[in-house]
Scaffold this motif. Structure first.
Motif, short mmCIF file in Angstrom:
data_model
loop_
_atom_site.label_atom_id
_atom_site.label_comp_id
_atom_site.label_asym_id
_atom_site.label_seq_id
_atom_site.Cartn_x
_atom_site.Cartn_y
_atom_site.Cartn_z
N GLY A 91 38.38 36.43 29.56
CA GLY A 91 37.36 35.48 29.98
C GLY A 91 37.88 34.28 30.74
O GLY A 91 37.24 33.22 30.75
N HIS A 92 39.03 34.43 31.42
CA HIS A 92 39.62 33.31 32.17
C HIS A 92 39.10 33.36 33.61
O HIS A 92 39.82 33.73 34.55
CB HIS A 92 41.14 33.39 32.14
N TYR A 93 37.85 32.94 33.80
CA TYR A 93 37.21 33.15 35.10
C TYR A 93 37.66 32.16 36.17
O TYR A 93 37.64 32.48 37.37
CB TYR A 93 35.69 33.12 34.93
N ASP A 94 38.11 30.96 35.78
CA ASP A 94 38.67 30.05 36.78
C ASP A 94 39.96 30.64 37.36
O ASP A 94 40.18 30.61 38.58
CB ASP A 94 38.95 28.68 36.16
N GLU A 95 40.78 31.16 36.48
CA GLU A 95 42.00 31.83 36.94
C GLU A 95 41.67 33.09 37.75
O GLU A 95 42.37 33.43 38.70
CB GLU A 95 42.88 32.20 35.75
N LEU A 96 40.59 33.77 37.35
CA LEU A 96 40.20 34.98 38.07
C LEU A 96 39.89 34.67 39.53
O LEU A 96 40.30 35.42 40.43
CB LEU A 96 38.98 35.63 37.41
N ALA A 97 39.20 33.59 39.78
CA ALA A 97 38.88 33.22 41.17
C ALA A 97 40.16 33.06 41.99
O ALA A 97 40.26 33.54 43.12
CB ALA A 97 38.07 31.93 41.19
N MET A 98 41.15 32.40 41.41
CA MET A 98 42.43 32.20 42.09
C MET A 98 43.08 33.54 42.39
O MET A 98 43.63 33.76 43.47
CB MET A 98 43.34 31.33 41.23
N HIS A 99 43.00 34.47 41.43
CA HIS A 99 43.69 35.75 41.61
C HIS A 99 42.89 36.75 42.43
O HIS A 99 43.47 37.73 42.91
CB HIS A 99 44.10 36.31 40.25
N VAL A 100 41.60 36.54 42.61
CA VAL A 100 40.87 37.33 43.59
C VAL A 100 41.37 36.96 44.99
O VAL A 100 41.61 37.84 45.84
CB VAL A 100 39.35 37.12 43.47
N ARG A 101 41.56 35.66 45.23
CA ARG A 101 42.13 35.24 46.52
C ARG A 101 43.54 35.81 46.68
O ARG A 101 43.92 36.26 47.77
CB ARG A 101 42.17 33.72 46.60
N ALA A 102 44.32 35.79 45.59
CA ALA A 102 45.67 36.34 45.65
C ALA A 102 45.64 37.82 45.95
O ALA A 102 46.48 38.34 46.71
CB ALA A 102 46.39 36.08 44.33
N ALA A 103 44.68 38.54 45.37
CA ALA A 103 44.57 39.97 45.61
C ALA A 103 44.32 40.27 47.08
O ALA A 103 44.86 41.24 47.64
CB ALA A 103 43.46 40.57 44.74
N ALA A 127 30.40 38.10 39.52
CA ALA A 127 29.82 36.87 40.09
C ALA A 127 30.91 35.99 40.67
O ALA A 127 30.76 35.43 41.77
CB ALA A 127 29.05 36.12 39.00
N VAL A 128 32.01 35.86 39.95
CA VAL A 128 33.13 35.05 40.45
C VAL A 128 33.70 35.66 41.72
O VAL A 128 33.91 34.98 42.74
CB VAL A 128 34.24 34.93 39.38
N ALA A 129 33.96 36.96 41.70
CA ALA A 129 34.56 37.61 42.86
C ALA A 129 33.64 37.56 44.07
O ALA A 129 34.09 37.36 45.21
CB ALA A 129 34.90 39.06 42.51
N GLN A 130 32.34 37.75 43.85
CA GLN A 130 31.40 37.71 44.97
C GLN A 130 31.41 36.35 45.64
O GLN A 130 31.38 36.24 46.88
CB GLN A 130 30.00 38.06 44.48
N ARG A 131 31.48 35.28 44.82
CA ARG A 131 31.54 33.93 45.38
C ARG A 131 32.80 33.72 46.20
O ARG A 131 32.75 33.19 47.32
CB ARG A 131 31.46 32.89 44.25
N VAL A 132 33.93 34.17 45.67
CA VAL A 132 35.20 34.00 46.38
C VAL A 132 35.21 34.80 47.68
O VAL A 132 35.62 34.29 48.74
CB VAL A 132 36.37 34.43 45.48
N LEU A 133 34.75 36.04 47.62
CA LEU A 133 34.75 36.87 48.83
C LEU A 133 33.78 36.32 49.88
O LEU A 133 34.04 36.41 51.08
CB LEU A 133 34.40 38.30 48.47
#
Length: 371
Positions: A319-331, A362-368
């Motif tokens: 459930g670390h969604y703030d970190e997830l946003a960072m790592h979607v960008r990293a991906a 939801a997090v990934a969609q926002r980042v993308l």
């Protein structure tokens, strides 16, 4: 060799900090590092150990005919007793010879190596055989009187170390001389893979700079530092210079980790993290640079894109969604397409739960979308 007893040792620094083992020269004790170890313990778990019969170590840990391999076995047994698998190692003279042996013959244990005022051989066996016989016959009084001339530049001395020399067990000292007499690791230097720093005292009569250059030339990628105004016991005579050289050497992994961190997360993120670093968080930032980025992300077993997929899954699971946003960008930096990121998150719905995956999408969609 599995010794029943262990060398005397002292420990400084946080238990979770990366371990650094410090070995001393023949005739001295852990006191050789008194002006260096406290400084290094701010970033490392510093373990100083005494040679047999030196300082507070039992004299019967070794006997006549001892070898550097025997001393190295004592160090490994000590590390095992402390739960230390891999470690950085720095040693002076005989302590440095032990480090070279460990790095050459037990590379899986040595993270990095610093060899200080030491040699790949100590001038042949005759002089050490003669010294061993003299000490067994007459004790250490005469050698202790002449120690300052062998150890320090004119006019400098450390009475505590001279006292340690005088108080060393003669039989154990002689056994260490036996080890020096038999020691010659020149043919094994090219096999050393640990990042290696060689430090020489320019005024060292026992192991002059030519000996240090021989090591540095033979060990792949080794660096050499020569200290002006230093003789054989550089950590006692030039502690500030030794600390500075060791700090630069020991943070090499952190520097490499920082480069990978920038490549994966981007300069803006790393600059922001470094800019927000305080004395309270500095050690944590150093920790993640060395371990997360300097060891795990640099391991070539998995590609960065594969590590991105694993990392995103783990972040969703916890459930670390703030970190997830960072790592979607990293991906995305690591080459994953939006479709592949979506497939990873769909996989998390099966193994981490639909609500967790819903939040992750939801997090990934926002980042993308921000791209």
């Amino acid at each position: 060799m599995t010794p029943a007893k262990l060398p005397h040792h002292t420990i400084e620094g946080a238990p979770a900090a990366p371990p650094l083992l410090l070995g001393s020269s023949v005739g001295t004790s852990t006191a050789l590092w008194d002006a260096v170890a406290p400084e290094l313990s701010t970033t490392h778990r510093v373990v100083r150990w005494d040679l047999p019969g030196h300082g507070k170590s039992p004299a019967d840990l070794i006997g006549p005919g001892a070898t550097v391999a025997d001393l190295a076995a004592l160090v490994l047994a000590l590390a095992d007793s402390l739960g230390i698998d891999r470690f950085a190692y720095a040693g002076v003279s005989l302590g440095g010879a032990v480090g070279l042996h460990l790095a050459a013959h037990h590379p899986e244990r040595v993270e990095s190596l610093a060899v200080i005022c030491s040699s790949a051989h100590f001038g042949g066996s005759a002089r050490w055989e003669e010294r061993a016989a003299l000490v067994r016959r007459e004790g250490l009084a005469d050698l202790a009187r002449s120690a300052p001339d062998r150890w320090f530049t004119p006019g400098f001395t450390v009475p505590r170390l001279v006292d340690d020399h005088r108080g060393t067990d003669p039989d154990a000292y002689a056994a260490c001389c036996d080890a020096l007499a038999a020691y010659d690791i020149r043919e094994s230097l090219a096999a050393i893979t640990a990042p290696t720093l060689v430090i020489a005292g320019r005024e060292d009569p026992a192991t002059p700079p030519a000996h240090a250059r021989e090591i540095a030339d033979a060990v792949p990628g080794a660096s050499l530092t020569e200290l002006a105004g230093a003789s054989h016991l550089a950590p006692a005579e030039r502690p500030e210079a030794v600390v500075a050289a060791l700090r630069t050497h020991l943070t090499g992994a952190a520097a490499s980790g920082t480069a990978v961190r920038r490549a994966v997360l981007g300069d803006a993120h790393v600059d922001r993290a470094q800019g927000n670093t305080t004395p309270f968080t500095a050690r944590f930032q150093d920790f993640i640079s060395r371990y997360a980025w300097g060891e795990i992300w640099t391991d070539p077993t998995l590609a960065h894109r594969e590590r991105s997929m694993i990392t995103m899954t783990a972040l969703v699971a916890h459930g670390h969604y703030d970190e997830l946003a960072m790592h979607v960008r990293a991906a995305r930096r690591n080459g994953l397409t939006p479709e592949e990121i979506g497939a990873v998150l769909l996989q998390t719905a099966v193994y981490c739960g639909v609500p967790a995956a819903n939040s992750a999408f939801a997090v990934a969609q926002r980042v993308l979308a921000e791209e």
